[in-house]
Design a protein around this motif. Structure first.
Motif, PDB file in Angstrom:
ATOM      1  N   LYS A   1     -20.407  49.398  17.617  1.00  0.00           N
ATOM      2  CA  LYS A   1     -19.663  48.388  18.380  1.00  0.00           C
ATOM      3  C   LYS A   1     -18.172  48.715  18.487  1.00  0.00           C
ATOM      4  O   LYS A   1     -17.586  49.275  17.574  1.00  0.00           O
ATOM      5  CB  LYS A   1     -19.809  47.018  17.710  1.00  0.00           C
TER       6      LYS A   1
ATOM      7  N   LYS B   1     -15.979  46.200  19.307  1.00  0.00           N
ATOM      8  CA  LYS B   1     -15.239  45.013  18.883  1.00  0.00           C
ATOM      9  C   LYS B   1     -15.245  44.859  17.373  1.00  0.00           C
ATOM     10  O   LYS B   1     -16.183  45.292  16.701  1.00  0.00           O
ATOM     11  CB  LYS B   1     -15.869  43.764  19.513  1.00  0.00           C
ATOM     12  N   THR B   2     -14.224  44.213  16.879  1.00  0.00           N
ATOM     13  CA  THR B   2     -14.163  43.925  15.451  1.00  0.00           C
ATOM     14  C   THR B   2     -14.741  42.542  15.220  1.00  0.00           C
ATOM     15  O   THR B   2     -14.304  41.574  15.849  1.00  0.00           O
ATOM     16  CB  THR B   2     -12.700  43.964  14.979  1.00  0.00           C
TER      17      THR B   2
ATOM     18  N   THR C   1     -12.558  38.465  19.354  1.00  0.00           N
ATOM     19  CA  THR C   1     -11.961  39.353  20.342  1.00  0.00           C
ATOM     20  C   THR C   1     -11.313  40.529  19.649  1.00  0.00           C
ATOM     21  O   THR C   1     -11.051  40.505  18.454  1.00  0.00           O
ATOM     22  CB  THR C   1     -10.900  38.628  21.172  1.00  0.00           C
ATOM     23  N   GLU C   2     -11.087  41.532  20.416  1.00  0.00           N
ATOM     24  CA  GLU C   2     -10.569  42.799  19.929  1.00  0.00           C
ATOM     25  C   GLU C   2      -9.271  42.633  19.160  1.00  0.00           C
ATOM     26  O   GLU C   2      -9.157  42.989  18.012  1.00  0.00           O
ATOM     27  CB  GLU C   2     -10.325  43.696  21.136  1.00  0.00           C
TER      28      GLU C   2
END
Ligand SMILES: *[C@@H]1O[C@H](CO)[C@@H](O)[C@H](O)[C@H]1NC(C)=O
Ligand SMILES: *[C@@H]1O[C@H](CO)[C@@H](O)[C@H](O)[C@H]1NC(C)=O
Length: 498
Positions: free
Chosen positions: A172, A174-175, A295-296
């Motif tokens: 992925k 994203k975090t 969100t990022e």
């Protein structure tokens, strides 16, 4: 019409006996109860993002928000802190004042700032739903997770080279909120990074011999030399346990520096427990709920830094009084003149026996709030009255309308000769401000069945005072008023303005 002091006193005593002025959130609630002191230690000093509700226990919208807010608190457990301040509490009023609270409920998201103890405070004006709140808060969780790829790996490893490091290798980009919370938990103790499985990270993956995803790797010495691969589930508690072999997580809230009474430290450890108690169950949900919306990057610099809210105990603040109780009709004459005459318009009557049940008393509180709200909006609605059993008209109404049960709320229109009731008996009924508003709206819209008033209940001779009552608007106007309301509803009705 003069409100009888005796009845007011009786009703006030009755209402006083109920826990209506206690805070909205019980001890077992996932929502942290805050005051000025605990706010500073639990929220302002934290590396976590928090949301804080400023409320008053009598406020209808606060009560309506309570279940959603508790649900949000459960979802956010271990990821962010969810607290509430009872601004009706005398000792909290200055504190609420420093936040410029203008109405209830007011929700603020509090994000750690650059300097410890100086968080960034922003208003939350989004939907008053669990999802709306969770999404907004998750978006504000600081992202301390660094992104590494082949080009940046060396720099990442060299930075504070004796600090332990943890790298999550993942498909992925994203975090997740889970990884963000892990990085916050170990802020300053372990540098946390994320490495994506693409061409740009090929050499890094080869260096550490990574083949499966996701893989969490711990470098206790901070360098690539000795890596330990985590083989447990991607959940907060076991990950913290695993990483703790390299460095201890931050104590949150931080231990008190000076003279903390036993009581206070007990409170804090309870707060910590509460914050973490559901984190393991949360972590499993995290991927599907909070994590999915993470969100990022968290935008920086979009809000101003707030000063540390200093609790100035001297500074007076104007906070609203609870809404005045709806008036009582003390005598039968008053009842006939106001609501039971052959020319009187629609009235809502709360019929209360000598010892009303709790639901009856709560209905009075909701009706009072509703009346207060309409008053403030200068909306001319039918009046609400209490009719207690001391009033001779009480028995006459109950007999004529064949009402049984303890407390009742009825609507009656003498001029048009109809009546209706919210339900057979109020016991165990929903008497929230919303439910009562629905009842009132139905009457305004002419929805639902009306019953004919039995002969004899309305005296034939019009009473003198009956002419003094408000005229009911024609049906067409009523509908329009309701529609105007609907438009307004999106703004005004979500807030109890001062
Ligand atoms: C670690 O960093 C310090 C200074 O920050 C430096 O003196 C030292 O040489 C570094 N060690 C290694 C192995 O890179
Ligand atoms: C916040 O992070 C710092 C490291 O930047 C750490 O020293 C401190 O203990 C943390 N505070 C809390 C309350 O966890």
């Amino acid at each position: 019409m003069v409100q009888s002091t005796a009845i007011a006193v009786a009703a006030a005593a009755l209402l006083g006996a109920l826990p209506v002025n206690a805070g909205l959130y019980s001890k077992g609630s996932p929502v942290l109860q805050l005051d000025g002191k605990s706010y500073d230690r639990l929220i302002a000093q934290s590396n976590y993002t928090s949301i804080v509700e400023f409320y008053a226990p009598w406020c209808g919208h606060c009560k309506n928000l309570q279940p959603a807010y508790e649900k949000a608190a459960k979802s956010l457990a271990g990821l962010a802190k969810v607290g509430a301040v009872d601004c009706d509490e005398e000792t909290n009023k200055p504190f609420c004042g420093t936040f410029g609270v203008q109405g209830f409920p007011t929700l603020k998201i509090i994000k750690p700032g650059k300097k410890p103890g100086k968080p960034i405070v922003e208003d939350y004006n989004g939907p008053r739903t669990a999802k709306g709140i969770v999404d907004a808060v998750v978006e504000k969780i600081p992202n301390l997770v660094k992104k590494v790829e082949d080009k940046t790996l060396e720099k990442f490893l060299a930075e504070s080279n004796d600090t332990a490091k943890a790298i999550l290798f993942t498909d992925k980009g994203k975090t997740s909120a889970l990884m963000k919370s892990i990085a916050i938990e170990f802020k300053g103790a372990i540098s946390v990074a994320q490495c994506r499985n693409t061409e740009k990270e090929k050499a890094t993956m080869e260096l550490f011999g990574i083949t499966g995803f996701p893989t969490l790797l711990l470098l206790p010495g901070g360098k690539e030399a000795q890596g330990i691969v985590y083989d447990g589930e991607l959940k907060k508690d076991p990950i913290i346990k695993f990483l703790s072999q390299a460095a201890a997580p931050n104590p949150d809230p931080a231990p008190s520096k000076a003279k903390v009474s036993k009581k206070d430290s007990k409170k804090e450890s309870k707060a910590k427990e509460e914050f973490e108690s559901s984190s393991s169950s949360q972590a499993s949900k995290e991927g599907s709920t909070a994590g999915a919306t993470a969100t990022e990057e968290v935008l920086e610099g979009e809000a101003t830094e707030s000063p540390i809210p200093i609790v100035e105990t001297e500074k007076p603040v104007d906070l609203p009084e609870p809404p005045p109780m709806i008036p009582a009709l003390e005598t039968e004459e008053e009842l006939i003149a106001t609501c039971l005459g052959d020319r009187t318009a629609t009235c809502i009557l709360a019929l209360l026996p000598e010892s009303p049940d709790i639901t009856g008393a709560q209905a009075i509180i909701s009706l009072s709030e509703l009346a207060h709200k309409y008053n403030q909006r200068k909306q001319n609605l039918f009046p609400f009255y209490i009719v207690m059993s001391q009033n001779k008209g009480y028995d006459r109404i109950k007999e004529a309308l064949k009402l049984t049960g303890n407390s009742q709320i009825i609507a009656v229109n003498g001029r048009r000769g109809w009546w209706r009731q919210i339900s057979e008996t109020l016991s165990n009924k929903d008497v929230s401000i919303e439910a009562l508003e629905n009842f009132v709206d139905a009457i305004r819209l002419g929805e639902g069945a009306k019953q004919k008033l039995p002969a004899g209940l309305i005296p034939k001779e019009p009473e003198e005072a009956a002419t003094a009552t408000e005229e009911e608007p024609a049906a067409a106007t009523e509908t329009m008023v309701v529609e105007e309301d609907r438009e307004e509803a999106t703004q005004a009705e979500t807030h109890d303005e001062l």
